[in-house]
Design an enzyme around this catalytic site. Structure first.
Site, PDB file in Angstrom:
ATOM      1  N   LYS A  79       0.879  -1.171   0.069  1.00 45.01           N
ATOM      2  CA  LYS A  79       0.064  -0.007  -0.055  1.00 45.01           C
ATOM      3  C   LYS A  79       1.030   1.265   0.027  1.00 45.01           C
ATOM      4  CE  LYS A  79      -3.934   1.858   2.511  1.00 45.01           C
ATOM      5  NZ  LYS A  79      -4.586   1.715   3.849  1.00 45.01           N
ATOM      6  N   SER A 154      -9.759   1.644   2.936  1.00 39.75           N
ATOM      7  CA  SER A 154      -8.928   2.252   2.029  1.00 39.75           C
ATOM      8  C   SER A 154      -7.905   1.627   1.323  1.00 39.75           C
ATOM      9  CB  SER A 154      -8.219   3.691   3.143  1.00 39.75           C
ATOM     10  OG  SER A 154      -7.322   2.983   4.042  1.00 39.75           O
ATOM     11  N   SER A 178      -9.949  -0.682   7.056  1.00 42.05           N
ATOM     12  CA  SER A 178      -9.346  -0.486   5.962  1.00 42.05           C
ATOM     13  C   SER A 178      -8.762  -1.813   5.303  1.00 42.05           C
ATOM     14  CB  SER A 178      -8.410   0.539   5.870  1.00 42.05           C
ATOM     15  OG  SER A 178      -9.087   1.840   6.196  1.00 42.05           O
TER      16      SER A 178
END
Length: 201
Positions: A79, A154, A178
């Site tokens: 990420k 996210s 997330s």
């Protein structure tokens, strides 16, 4: 079954048995990403050359019988809010679009120690504030099962790349869901470790 459809455990077994090289595996994922990611938008950046360089180094060490880390040769997506020294780390924000991290985050340092191949950086909601990965400053990520639907957020890019067979492992982050929410929406397994177990540095 194609290499990119196998689990990380299966791939590690093949690597350790000498039935596949990390370079072959990394090329298979790079080709898969080139085929499908224009539609999915899971990655912000893919470092094919850097990943292949890492893979070749691990293959050479494996051939020489040197000690290797637990993920030796396995491509992993990260990420884009976890710093990797010298690499762009944007948090999916225009504010950081030219920011190059001066250090490795603890998670990235541990991946390096484990001899994972760092394949690329996945999309996310800007500064991890969102639940759909539509709030990235750069692009929208789509759910691989239905491109009209959200992958969640996210860590939507991290989940979507797994669901689309663009990596066998990916690292997300989870404060309020997330990792867990995009894993659920993309039909994959996501694990939030016990708070404090993995350093946020």
């Amino acid at each position: 079954m194609a290499l990119y459809q196998k689990t990380a455990t299966e791939l590690l077994g093949l690597l350790n048995a000498g039935q596949v090289t990390s370079e072959e595996l990394t090329r298979a994922y790079a080709e898969r990403i080139a085929q499908v990611d224009k539609k999915v938008g899971a990655y912000l950046r893919v470092d094919v050359d850097g990943a292949l360089e890492q893979a070749r180094s691990i293959d050479a060490r494996r051939k020489r019988g040197e000690p290797l880390g637990k993920l030796a040769g396995v491509p992993v997506a990260v990420k884009d809010l976890l710093c990797a020294q010298g690499e762009l780390t944007t948090c999916a924000s225009r504010m950081l679009e030219t920011y190059r991290a001066p250090y490795d985050s603890t998670v990235v340092a541990k991946l390096r120690t484990a001899d994972a191949v760092l394949l690329g950086r996945t999309n996310m909601d800007e500064f991890a504030m969102g639940g759909s990965t539509e709030n990235s400053a750069f692009q929208k990520t789509r759910n691989p099962w239905d491109l009209e639907r959200t992958p969640g957020g996210s860590s939507g890019g991290a989940a979507a790349c797994i669901a689309a067979d663009e990596a066998c492992l990916s690292i997300g982050t989870d404060t309020g869901g997330s990792i867990r929410q995009p894993a659920g929406l993309c039909g994959i397994t996501g694990m939030k470790p016990t708070y404090g177990r993995v350093s946020r540095f």
